[in-house]
Design a protein around this motif. Structure first.
Motif, PDB file in Angstrom:
ATOM      1  N   ALA A  77     101.441  28.973  17.640  1.00  0.00           N
ATOM      2  CA  ALA A  77     100.817  28.494  18.879  1.00  0.00           C
ATOM      3  C   ALA A  77     101.764  28.608  20.066  1.00  0.00           C
ATOM      4  O   ALA A  77     101.330  28.653  21.216  1.00  0.00           O
ATOM      5  CB  ALA A  77     100.366  27.046  18.709  1.00  0.00           C
ATOM      6  N   GLY A 112     103.769  31.145  20.457  1.00  0.00           N
ATOM      7  CA  GLY A 112     104.082  32.553  20.676  1.00  0.00           C
ATOM      8  C   GLY A 112     105.438  32.953  20.139  1.00  0.00           C
ATOM      9  O   GLY A 112     106.016  33.956  20.559  1.00  0.00           O
ATOM     10  N   THR A 130      91.032  30.213  17.914  1.00  0.00           N
ATOM     11  CA  THR A 130      91.068  31.294  16.927  1.00  0.00           C
ATOM     12  C   THR A 130      90.243  30.880  15.704  1.00  0.00           C
ATOM     13  O   THR A 130      90.059  29.683  15.434  1.00  0.00           O
ATOM     14  CB  THR A 130      92.506  31.558  16.461  1.00  0.00           C
ATOM     15  OG1 THR A 130      93.041  30.337  15.915  1.00  0.00           O
ATOM     16  CG2 THR A 130      93.381  32.015  17.615  1.00  0.00           C
ATOM     17  N   ILE A 166      99.152  35.910  21.794  1.00  0.00           N
ATOM     18  CA  ILE A 166      99.072  34.602  22.446  1.00  0.00           C
ATOM     19  C   ILE A 166     100.070  34.538  23.599  1.00  0.00           C
ATOM     20  O   ILE A 166      99.751  34.119  24.711  1.00  0.00           O
ATOM     21  CB  ILE A 166      99.322  33.479  21.407  1.00  0.00           C
ATOM     22  CG1 ILE A 166      98.138  33.406  20.431  1.00  0.00           C
ATOM     23  CG2 ILE A 166      99.556  32.131  22.094  1.00  0.00           C
ATOM     24  CD1 ILE A 166      98.376  32.527  19.215  1.00  0.00           C
ATOM     25  N   VAL A 196      97.920  34.128  27.068  1.00  0.00           N
ATOM     26  CA  VAL A 196      97.456  32.742  27.092  1.00  0.00           C
ATOM     27  C   VAL A 196      98.229  31.902  28.110  1.00  0.00           C
ATOM     28  O   VAL A 196      99.440  32.076  28.269  1.00  0.00           O
ATOM     29  CB  VAL A 196      97.568  32.165  25.664  1.00  0.00           C
ATOM     30  CG1 VAL A 196      97.493  30.658  25.667  1.00  0.00           C
ATOM     31  CG2 VAL A 196      96.478  32.763  24.789  1.00  0.00           C
ATOM     32  N   ALA A 201      98.854  26.560  25.123  1.00  0.00           N
ATOM     33  CA  ALA A 201      98.311  26.543  23.758  1.00  0.00           C
ATOM     34  C   ALA A 201      98.941  25.442  22.924  1.00  0.00           C
ATOM     35  O   ALA A 201     100.035  24.944  23.223  1.00  0.00           O
ATOM     36  CB  ALA A 201      98.536  27.893  23.066  1.00  0.00           C
ATOM     37  N   VAL A 254      94.571  28.020  16.585  1.00  0.00           N
ATOM     38  CA  VAL A 254      95.251  27.837  17.871  1.00  0.00           C
ATOM     39  C   VAL A 254      94.215  27.571  18.959  1.00  0.00           C
ATOM     40  O   VAL A 254      93.232  28.312  19.091  1.00  0.00           O
ATOM     41  CB  VAL A 254      96.105  29.069  18.233  1.00  0.00           C
ATOM     42  CG1 VAL A 254      96.886  28.806  19.530  1.00  0.00           C
ATOM     43  CG2 VAL A 254      97.065  29.395  17.097  1.00  0.00           C
ATOM     44  N   MET A 285      93.592  27.444  22.878  1.00  0.00           N
ATOM     45  CA  MET A 285      94.252  28.126  23.996  1.00  0.00           C
ATOM     46  C   MET A 285      93.522  27.875  25.301  1.00  0.00           C
ATOM     47  O   MET A 285      92.295  27.836  25.343  1.00  0.00           O
ATOM     48  CB  MET A 285      94.272  29.633  23.709  1.00  0.00           C
ATOM     49  CG  MET A 285      95.000  29.980  22.417  1.00  0.00           C
ATOM     50  SD  MET A 285      94.631  31.655  21.806  1.00  0.00           S
ATOM     51  CE  MET A 285      92.930  31.444  21.226  1.00  0.00           C
ATOM     52  N   LEU A 306      92.700  39.030  25.508  1.00  0.00           N
ATOM     53  CA  LEU A 306      93.100  38.201  24.367  1.00  0.00           C
ATOM     54  C   LEU A 306      92.177  38.450  23.176  1.00  0.00           C
ATOM     55  O   LEU A 306      92.636  38.645  22.044  1.00  0.00           O
ATOM     56  CB  LEU A 306      93.045  36.719  24.764  1.00  0.00           C
ATOM     57  CG  LEU A 306      93.298  35.709  23.637  1.00  0.00           C
ATOM     58  CD1 LEU A 306      94.757  35.774  23.177  1.00  0.00           C
ATOM     59  CD2 LEU A 306      92.950  34.281  24.072  1.00  0.00           C
ATOM     60  N   CYS A 351      93.437  40.037  19.667  1.00  0.00           N
ATOM     61  CA  CYS A 351      93.330  39.280  18.413  1.00  0.00           C
ATOM     62  C   CYS A 351      92.326  39.941  17.472  1.00  0.00           C
ATOM     63  O   CYS A 351      92.530  39.964  16.253  1.00  0.00           O
ATOM     64  CB  CYS A 351      92.929  37.832  18.704  1.00  0.00           C
ATOM     65  SG  CYS A 351      94.218  36.906  19.574  1.00  0.00           S
ATOM     66  N   VAL A 403      88.361  35.311  18.462  1.00  0.00           N
ATOM     67  CA  VAL A 403      88.689  34.289  19.460  1.00  0.00           C
ATOM     68  C   VAL A 403      87.372  33.866  20.098  1.00  0.00           C
ATOM     69  O   VAL A 403      86.602  34.715  20.548  1.00  0.00           O
ATOM     70  CB  VAL A 403      89.646  34.835  20.536  1.00  0.00           C
ATOM     71  CG1 VAL A 403      89.723  33.884  21.728  1.00  0.00           C
ATOM     72  CG2 VAL A 403      91.018  35.072  19.946  1.00  0.00           C
TER      73      VAL A 403
END
Lengths: 334, 334
Positions: free
Chosen positions: A74, A76, A157, A206, A210, A213, A276, A278, A288, A292, A299
């Motif tokens: 979370a 990164g 996520t 992330i 992001v 988060a 996570v 975010m 994002l 992902c 996401v």
């Protein structure tokens, strides 16, 4: 009875990484890469609170490490290593330690997070584990919890509620929904409770996309309030707005929810998700989601951060919903 | 009942360092100085084993942090920060937490070791603490346990046995020597048990002059055997030779020993000293002694590392001494 020296030499030293110096020293040593910050987190787990004392030792090992890895994800950060302190009750023997250590070693390998050291003591109560995980991220780039802003999209996520439903299945196996649930769903949910799947594969995405988060460990809604409050703590008050109908559910969770609509409470506030949560600038959401998605993880936008004091949760039909409590609380406050 | 959030906000966040981000995030962040290694250690303490449950909370806090700081000192590392996981039993309230946190904050300040984060959970048994301490030393310069060589002088900082005698005073207050001991000595020894004095001030001198080191926590003789074995693990077998008459004693320990000669066993094997045991090239000993002396700490040679398998301990008159066991063992193996 297994001696501490034997336990270390026979089971832990073989799975330790090079920084652990064979677990022969007072301390471990790491050479942090230049241009990187060190990210450190520590989570403790107690038998009877965070896991069942009779859970498979391999599952306990994986959970203890993975809940810490989830914090690194979370933020990164890329995992570097961990230390394990465990307080072992008398009943623990080699038949228990062997699969525990083997699973821990496997996870250390799989997540690139070497065992560096720790401590082993006799528990005065049940099994208690404390893991400290260390990771790296480029200097100044750790994803904070405090940097959310009004207008940020809230996204999560994976799927939410699976682990809490898995726990519920164990606590109330005779509930009508539990007895009706398909065997496949039951097994899936039980496994999600035992084996968190931290999102370390997404750490770079992330970090790239992001705004703020945290990992979802205490329940989605409570954690969303926490994320908003942390952001608001350094500026104007911020609160989350969440559309409960948007919360991403697994097929198993959908099946459970169709059998017992009241389970939305367990799903949204039960915790142990290790997904996570975010806060994302709206124009960064597509990037994002795509980054992902390329790594095999969905996401899902579930709401927004808004200026104001009061969290707002709306049902599928748009009507407001109130929850008695927003997060799972261990024995702590009872 | 104190909630976890209140405990953190009211007592721990105020004593946290900048790297702890107000204890509002999932993780802490540190920027390791370029050209330095990170040195990490973790020690757990359990009420009834490592301290008495009714010890003053301030003393428990100091001991928990200092036993970890002692490991950093022995490695020649400068403290950077620490994380604290504690499992709290139900009886713990604000009257307990307040002095605990205040003392922890004071020690964090005094030793330059900021509180970075941690975790708070409900204990299933007695109070259990796990601290992870982080420090730095120049790349490749951590003082190892494995680098002792035959011919190295064994030396220790400070005095040995005070803490073990302090513990013995509490366990057997009605022993003849305990009843006869002067009030001043009794108080000194009791304090040494409660409040370790880790040798962080000596870290640079240790790094500069010492071949191998470890902190003395499990008993001097057992730890000396461990230091020798660690050195021997990467070459020929090595064993310590120690002159028991050379072990440096405080005035209080000398008084106790004059009252009860059998206490030499407690002194030499009792542990909890948190002094540093060092293997030093003979021609570096004078430099080490002088550097540590300038910092107010005596360094005393007590023996040598020798090629061979068998530790040798000699009494004042040169006759060999045998010990039933060489280190203090907690409940672990009983």
């Amino acid at each position: 009875m297994l001696s501490e020296d034997t336990l270390i030499a026979r089971y832990l030293a073989p799975i330790a990484g090079t920084g652990g110096l064979g677990l022969l020293d007072d301390a471990a040593v790491l050479s942090p890469p230049v241009g990187h910050d060190l990210v450190v987190t520590q989570d403790a787990l107690v038998a009877g609170l965070h896991f069942f004392a009779d859970d498979p030792p391999a599952s306990i090992a994986r959970k203890a490490l993975r809940v810490n890895l989830s914090d690194l994800a979370a933020k990164g950060a890329v995992p570097a290593g961990f230390l394990l302190a465990f307080a072992l009750p008398k009943g623990i023997d080699e038949a228990w330690i062997a699969p525990f250590a083997a699973a821990l070693g496997e996870d250390a390998q799989d997540f690139g997070c070497q065992l560096l050291g720790g401590d082993t003591v006799r528990a005065s109560g049940g099994l208690t584990l404390s893991i400290t995980a260390l990771g790296y991220c480029p200097t100044g780039r750790m994803v904070r919890r405090t940097t959310g802003q009004p207008g940020h999209v809230l996204a999560v996520t994976g799927t939410i509620g699976d682990s809490a439903l898995g726990l519920q299945l164990r606590l109330t196996p005779d509930a009508a929904w539990a007895r009706t649930l398909s065997a496949g769903s039951r097994q899936f949910l039980a496994d999600r409770y035992l084996h968190p799947r931290p999102r370390n594969a997404l750490a770079l995405a992330i970090r790239e996309y992001v705004g703020a988060a945290m990992d979802v460990s205490d329940g989605l809604l409570g954690d969303a309030v926490k994320l908003a409050a942390a952001a608001g703590s350094i500026g104007i008050a911020i609160a989350p707005r969440i559309d409960l109908g948007a919360i991403p559910l697994s097929a198993a969770a959908r099946e459970a929810l169709s059998l017992e609509p009241a389970l939305i409470d367990t799903i949204a506030t039960g915790g142990d998700d290790y997904e996570v949560l975010m806060a994302v600038e709206p124009d960064r959401l597509a990037g994002l989601t795509s980054a992902c998605g390329a790594l095999g993880c969905a996401v899902t936008p579930i709401g927004t951060l808004c200026a104001g004091q009061t969290p707002a949760f709306t049902a599928l039909d748009g009507s407001p919903v109130r929850f008695g409590k927003l997060k799972f609380e261990h024995e702590w406050q009872r």
